[in-house]
Enzyme design. Structure first.
Site, PDB file in Angstrom:
ATOM      1  CB  ALA A   1      -0.902  -0.006   1.234  1.00  0.00           C
TER       2      ALA A   1
ATOM      3  CG  LEU B   1       2.372   1.581  -5.536  1.00  0.00           C
ATOM      4  CD1 LEU B   1       1.679   1.185  -6.839  1.00  0.00           C
ATOM      5  CD2 LEU B   1       3.506   0.600  -5.237  1.00  0.00           C
ATOM      6  N   GLY B   2       4.669   5.512  -3.520  1.00  0.00           N
ATOM      7  CA  GLY B   2       5.598   6.633  -3.658  1.00  0.00           C
ATOM      8  C   GLY B   2       6.971   6.072  -4.000  1.00  0.00           C
TER       9      GLY B   2
ATOM     10  CB  VAL C   1       9.500   4.084   0.191  1.00  0.00           C
ATOM     11  CG1 VAL C   1       9.711   2.793   0.968  1.00  0.00           C
ATOM     12  CG2 VAL C   1      10.427   5.180   0.705  1.00  0.00           C
TER      13      VAL C   1
ATOM     14  CB  ALA D   1       8.063   2.957  -6.984  1.00  0.00           C
TER      15      ALA D   1
ATOM     16  CE  LYS E   1      13.131   8.631  11.290  1.00  0.00           C
ATOM     17  NZ  LYS E   1      14.034   9.520  10.535  1.00  0.00           N
TER      18      LYS E   1
END
Lengths: 441, 441
Positions: free
Chosen positions: B21, B23-24, B26, B28, B218
């Site tokens: 889910a 497809l930017g 990363v 792609a 993070k």
């Protein structure tokens, strides 16, 4: 996924029973940490981990750890035969003898093995991987490479998406300590080695470390893992740090380099090149900053780019840390093929010859300071198609011995060696030329 | 161990079916690598990994990847409901909306999830971990922290034997790039930010990065993992890099420091202190050498000592590398609790207040250069028991605005803040004082 959960809950309720062979500093620290962290490790592994048996040569020695309730075997191999041991932790060391017999026996008996023994795996890794797979058990060796740095896991799992073109590192803390100390103090190798021995950073017989053998053991394991080939220790080109002189360290600074003993494994047209030798690396390369007893490993992946892993490469704590990490993975049922893919699928080793290496070189000569010497040297270089990048002859001392240092542009190693052979035979060249490869990182 | 082998062989023969889910760049790159490395990944995972479905907003956009034979869902959440998807890869981003719904739905449906979404986990990590465990599936997020560096694996598996007292790192490449460029060029923050935006190193809206929020996301995940506590993003003290001036960077050099935006999580008497703020660190500390867009994480373990992990913290390749590492672990059946121990056993968050922090401080004032000003400043410091270590006032410019920089010995933050409040109120102090914490690494 129903089967998975049933399986996990089933195994998770059982204790993992561990036998430790070898109670040197690493073994004793492993035992101590298994006890100290008992509860936390059980939480993290999902099941209790219990030390049930140990083996070592001297039963009477005080190792500062409590062994009450733990069975003792005088013969390490007996651990592999005990019904109450699920996992054998081999911390004896050595590529043959009891360590080898123990690991083979344990794997054949269907027991997983965790080891810190790089020599054993460098010499028998492929065969042992096959034995482990045939028995459906794990052979784990995080502690064998770069001590406490979890580099095996990083390469085998974390970076699995990458085609890794090169992996290299400072794989021997003793050598790195000696080179760092030589640079800091300007003292000679023998001198610094003696001090390192006194401080416990070098063994009484330092050969394994300073001659590059230990680093080569580790490199052969990294190469197998990264390139999916059988372990090929015999294919490693090995040079140690004994020939490094304070003069070369001073010239390195002058040229903008640091000297490091690196292990490098890289894909080459002819196969995989594995080499351990002193390298000149740019002063500002991350690995040039790694000083003293630290180890560092760099992996160059096509997706991830350059990654570096730094930590203590030896010592009881770091090694025991890696050993226990492996034990917990076994306890938790996290398994991976020994060298990343099934042992049967590992391609045969195909060592790329050093002669085909293309690179830059540092050369340092001791010559008589008289007219014509440099003309002779440069003529030889020209004849062998070695293109010089820079030359330094600092100070003059007519008719006395003086050093001359030079660096070359890219050239194949075969040409370089031919040139050095000829240069060495010149009358005015008084000592065998010093040659250190310049490595672009 | 018979059961184990049967189970493994059973699962290993099946394909792992993946839905992606988002497809930017990363997403792609993840799709591209899954295809390019198909065979090798199958070998390393022990079973084939197949992309069966994707979801993104714009179906017509050319992403440079071949999606022939792959199902398309306009609604990402539909991926979680497909019977032919075993694992959902969430690369949409954002702590709420479709990303959250997708992950929740997938985990509840018994599908494993691999995500790069730090915001989602920082806000809902504990609850999602519970959902994953209830469903007997994996929630993996290596890509969410420090991009391509396999730090989650290192902390959760490799260093599991250690009690880790502190974990810290350069967790945002944009900030590190800006600080590096400010130091290299002497230029101001706004200037360098604009350039970073042009180069694609910073977003059009840079707030998430430069104000420290991304690093805090993070850090909260690292802290949960290392200290076995619920994720506590709200407990992170956050300061960004906007206030850093070229003047402070120059003074840092003068005092022997570099300025880095660090995320630090550490055990404190009051609980766990999590903080993201600019730090002055000694120039020769390994993390001070980390420049540009690189990330680095340091873990301090009682057994292993100091370990450092360095690599690219963002970008399509490094992030996809981490995503696929997680997918392969799921395919190979290697599972670990989301935050190292069962979610139900995570202790409640217990944030240690910043006021109780003991440390050294750098302070820089802009004052009118007239007699008596420094006497007023030092009197305030004395009254608040802040002991000064050094002071620099370079150049003189009577009755004009001049900078004064000072460093302190160890003092608690509450005292330091009181002193700064009083100093800020002095007539001769023309701007709010700049304060940067000095961190011993």
């Amino acid at each position: 996924m129903g089967i998975v959960r049933v399986y996990c809950e089933d195994v998770m309720s059982e204790v993992l029973r561990v036998g430790v062979a070898g109670l040197g500093t690493v073994g004793a620290e492993t035992v101590r940490l298994l006890r100290l962290r008992r509860e936390d490790l059980a939480r993290r592994a999902g099941r209790p981990i219990e030390l049930v048996a140990v083996s070592a040569r001297d039963r009477s020695k005080d190792r500062g750890v409590d062994l009450a309730g733990v069975a003792w075997e005088d013969d390490a191999v007996a651990l592999a035969r005990r019904d109450d041991v699920d996992l054998v932790c081999e911390l004896i060391g050595g590529s043959e003898g009891p360590a080898r017999t123990l690991v083979e026996t344990a794997l054949s008996a269907g027991k997983s093995v965790v080891t810190a023994n790089k020599a054993l795996l460098a010499h028998h890794g492929t065969a042992l991987a096959k034995t482990a797979e045939a028995g459906g058990v794990t052979l784990a060796y995080e502690a064998a490479v770069a001590g406490g740095i979890p580099i095996i896991r990083a390469l085998r799992q974390g970076l699995v998406a990458n085609s890794i073109g090169r992996v290299y590192g400072i794989l021997n803390g003793t050598c790195n300590y000696i080179l760092s100390a030589m640079r800091d103090t300007g003292r000679a190798f023998d001198d610094v080695l003696a001090e390192a021995q006194e401080l416990g950073y070098a063994e009484a017989d330092p050969s394994f470390d300073v001659d590059g053998i230990d680093a080569a053991h580790k490199l052969s394991l990294l190469a197998a893992l990264v390139f999916g080939r059988e372990v090929d220790f015999d294919g490693v080109h090995i040079e140690g740090i004994r020939p490094i002189s304070p003069l070369d360290i001073a010239y390195a600074e002058e040229f903008g380099f640091r000297i490091k003993l690196l292990g490098i494994a890289e894909e080459a047209p002819e196969g995989v090149r594995q080499r351990v030798h002193p390298c000149m690396v740019r002063k500002d390369a991350p690995i040039a900053q790694v000083e003293g007893v630290f180890n560092a490993v760099v992996a160059e992946g096509d997706a991830v780019g350059t990654t570096l892993f730094l930590g203590r490469g030896a010592g009881a704590g770091p090694t025991a840390s890696a050993v226990i990490g492996d034990i917990v993975d076994v306890a938790a049922g996290r398994r991976a093929p020994v060298f990343g893919i099934a042992a049967a699928e590992l391609r045969a080793a195909r060592p790329a010859p050093m002669e085909a290496l293309e690179g830059r070189y540092y050369v340092r000569l001791m010559v008589i300071d008289r007219p014509g010497v440099l003309a002779d040297v440069t003529a030889i270089l020209r004849d062998e198609h070695v293109s010089m990048e820079s030359m330094l002859q600092q100070g003059r001392d007519p008719m006395e011995k003086v050093p001359v240092a030079l660096t070359t542009h890219e050239v194949d190693e075969a040409s370089m060696r031919r040139a050095l052979d000829k240069i060495a035979r010149l009358d005015a060249v008084l000592e065998p030329p010093a040659m250190i490869r310049i490595v672009e990182l």
